[in-house]
Design a protein around this motif. Sequence first.
Motif, PDB file in Angstrom:
ATOM      1  N   GLN A 165       0.833  -1.203   0.000  1.00 29.99           N
ATOM      2  CA  GLN A 165       0.000   0.000   0.000  1.00 29.99           C
ATOM      3  C   GLN A 165       0.867   1.252   0.000  1.00 29.99           C
ATOM      4  O   GLN A 165       1.949   1.260   0.585  1.00 29.99           O
ATOM      5  CB  GLN A 165      -0.891   0.059   1.244  1.00 29.99           C
ATOM      6  CG  GLN A 165      -2.008  -0.929   1.258  1.00 29.99           C
ATOM      7  CD  GLN A 165      -2.887  -0.760   2.491  1.00 29.99           C
ATOM      8  OE1 GLN A 165      -2.410  -0.421   3.566  1.00 29.99           O
ATOM      9  NE2 GLN A 165      -4.176  -0.999   2.320  1.00 29.99           N
ATOM     10  N   VAL A 166       0.346   2.299  -0.645  1.00 31.11           N
ATOM     11  CA  VAL A 166       0.912   3.633  -0.540  1.00 31.11           C
ATOM     12  C   VAL A 166      -0.170   4.455   0.147  1.00 31.11           C
ATOM     13  O   VAL A 166      -1.245   4.655  -0.414  1.00 31.11           O
ATOM     14  CB  VAL A 166       1.270   4.228  -1.908  1.00 31.11           C
ATOM     15  CG1 VAL A 166       1.792   5.644  -1.756  1.00 31.11           C
ATOM     16  CG2 VAL A 166       2.308   3.358  -2.622  1.00 31.11           C
ATOM     17  N   GLY A 167       0.109   4.859   1.375  1.00 31.79           N
ATOM     18  CA  GLY A 167      -0.939   5.465   2.189  1.00 31.79           C
ATOM     19  C   GLY A 167      -1.976   4.399   2.489  1.00 31.79           C
ATOM     20  O   GLY A 167      -1.645   3.323   2.962  1.00 31.79           O
ATOM     21  N   GLU A 168      -3.222   4.672   2.165  1.00 31.01           N
ATOM     22  CA  GLU A 168      -4.311   3.712   2.382  1.00 31.01           C
ATOM     23  C   GLU A 168      -4.729   3.005   1.092  1.00 31.01           C
ATOM     24  O   GLU A 168      -5.685   2.256   1.082  1.00 31.01           O
ATOM     25  CB  GLU A 168      -5.526   4.441   2.985  1.00 31.01           C
ATOM     26  CG  GLU A 168      -5.259   5.068   4.344  1.00 31.01           C
ATOM     27  CD  GLU A 168      -4.956   4.023   5.415  1.00 31.01           C
ATOM     28  OE1 GLU A 168      -5.603   2.965   5.441  1.00 31.01           O
ATOM     29  OE2 GLU A 168      -4.047   4.273   6.226  1.00 31.01           O
ATOM     30  N   ALA A 197      -4.058   0.559  -2.295  1.00 35.51           N
ATOM     31  CA  ALA A 197      -3.274  -0.559  -2.824  1.00 35.51           C
ATOM     32  C   ALA A 197      -2.376  -0.046  -3.942  1.00 35.51           C
ATOM     33  O   ALA A 197      -2.821   0.675  -4.831  1.00 35.51           O
ATOM     34  CB  ALA A 197      -4.197  -1.653  -3.340  1.00 35.51           C
ATOM     35  N   ALA A 198      -1.117  -0.416  -3.886  1.00 41.92           N
ATOM     36  CA  ALA A 198      -0.148   0.049  -4.884  1.00 41.92           C
ATOM     37  C   ALA A 198      -0.209  -0.845  -6.120  1.00 41.92           C
ATOM     38  O   ALA A 198      -0.263  -2.069  -5.994  1.00 41.92           O
ATOM     39  CB  ALA A 198       1.258   0.030  -4.299  1.00 41.92           C
ATOM     40  N   LEU A 200       3.959   7.120   2.287  1.00 47.89           N
ATOM     41  CA  LEU A 200       4.145   6.084   3.297  1.00 47.89           C
ATOM     42  C   LEU A 200       3.861   4.760   2.603  1.00 47.89           C
ATOM     43  O   LEU A 200       2.735   4.510   2.156  1.00 47.89           O
ATOM     44  CB  LEU A 200       3.183   6.281   4.471  1.00 47.89           C
ATOM     45  CG  LEU A 200       3.184   5.162   5.514  1.00 47.89           C
ATOM     46  CD1 LEU A 200       4.549   5.021   6.180  1.00 47.89           C
ATOM     47  CD2 LEU A 200       2.100   5.408   6.556  1.00 47.89           C
ATOM     48  N   VAL A 201       4.883   3.936   2.471  1.00 43.67           N
ATOM     49  CA  VAL A 201       4.763   2.646   1.788  1.00 43.67           C
ATOM     50  C   VAL A 201       4.731   1.554   2.835  1.00 43.67           C
ATOM     51  O   VAL A 201       5.594   1.496   3.711  1.00 43.67           O
ATOM     52  CB  VAL A 201       5.937   2.422   0.804  1.00 43.67           C
ATOM     53  CG1 VAL A 201       5.840   1.068   0.134  1.00 43.67           C
ATOM     54  CG2 VAL A 201       5.987   3.538  -0.234  1.00 43.67           C
ATOM     55  N   SER A 202       3.710   0.695   2.750  1.00 39.29           N
ATOM     56  CA  SER A 202       3.562  -0.440   3.679  1.00 39.29           C
ATOM     57  C   SER A 202       3.508  -1.725   2.878  1.00 39.29           C
ATOM     58  O   SER A 202       2.703  -1.850   1.957  1.00 39.29           O
ATOM     59  CB  SER A 202       2.274  -0.299   4.489  1.00 39.29           C
ATOM     60  OG  SER A 202       2.273   0.905   5.212  1.00 39.29           O
ATOM     61  N   THR A 203       4.371  -2.667   3.243  1.00 37.92           N
ATOM     62  CA  THR A 203       4.346  -3.982   2.610  1.00 37.92           C
ATOM     63  C   THR A 203       3.602  -4.902   3.570  1.00 37.92           C
ATOM     64  O   THR A 203       4.092  -5.205   4.647  1.00 37.92           O
ATOM     65  CB  THR A 203       5.765  -4.500   2.361  1.00 37.92           C
ATOM     66  OG1 THR A 203       6.469  -4.534   3.601  1.00 37.92           O
ATOM     67  CG2 THR A 203       6.515  -3.618   1.381  1.00 37.92           C
TER      68      THR A 203
END
Length: 155
Positions: free
Chosen positions: A55-58, A60-61, A72-75
């Motif tokens: 995800q980038v922020g909220e 889906a990337a 903000l990148v979340s794996t």
Amino acid sequence: MRRGARAVPGKQVKQGLALVLAWLMVQPSPLRAAAGAPSAPAGVLGSLSSYGRVQVGETAAPAETTLFAGDLVSTLAGRAVAQYQGGARVVMGPNSAAQFSAREVQLQRGQMNFLASAENAAVFLASTLRLEPMPGSSASVSLHEGKARVGVTKG
């Protein structure tokens, strides 16, 4: 005009249009050519490649997207590779999160590997740890329960 001849309105319109176009062609243009190579829009850091659930922020990337300052990148169940325009590369492991800016990469949780390739490479932060890598250096940084660990692989 001859006697009895009619004016041709289409011809007058074409002549008027030709005069207007000729006048526009000789006027200086308010646009100027940019000097040098085209630059990226403000805030663009580079590219982001996603593998799995990222995800980038909220949001889906997608598999390939642009990385912007402040992202903000979340794996979640995947990996991500951030490629800075200046050459630095950051690989994020699963269940990780990091915030990106032009000068810093702030690891918030999980694990990242980086390769610094320029004199003005980003600073890498994890908790109270601050890494200012030399060009060509690479390391692995992990952050779990507020504790940071570093493994330098080069530099």
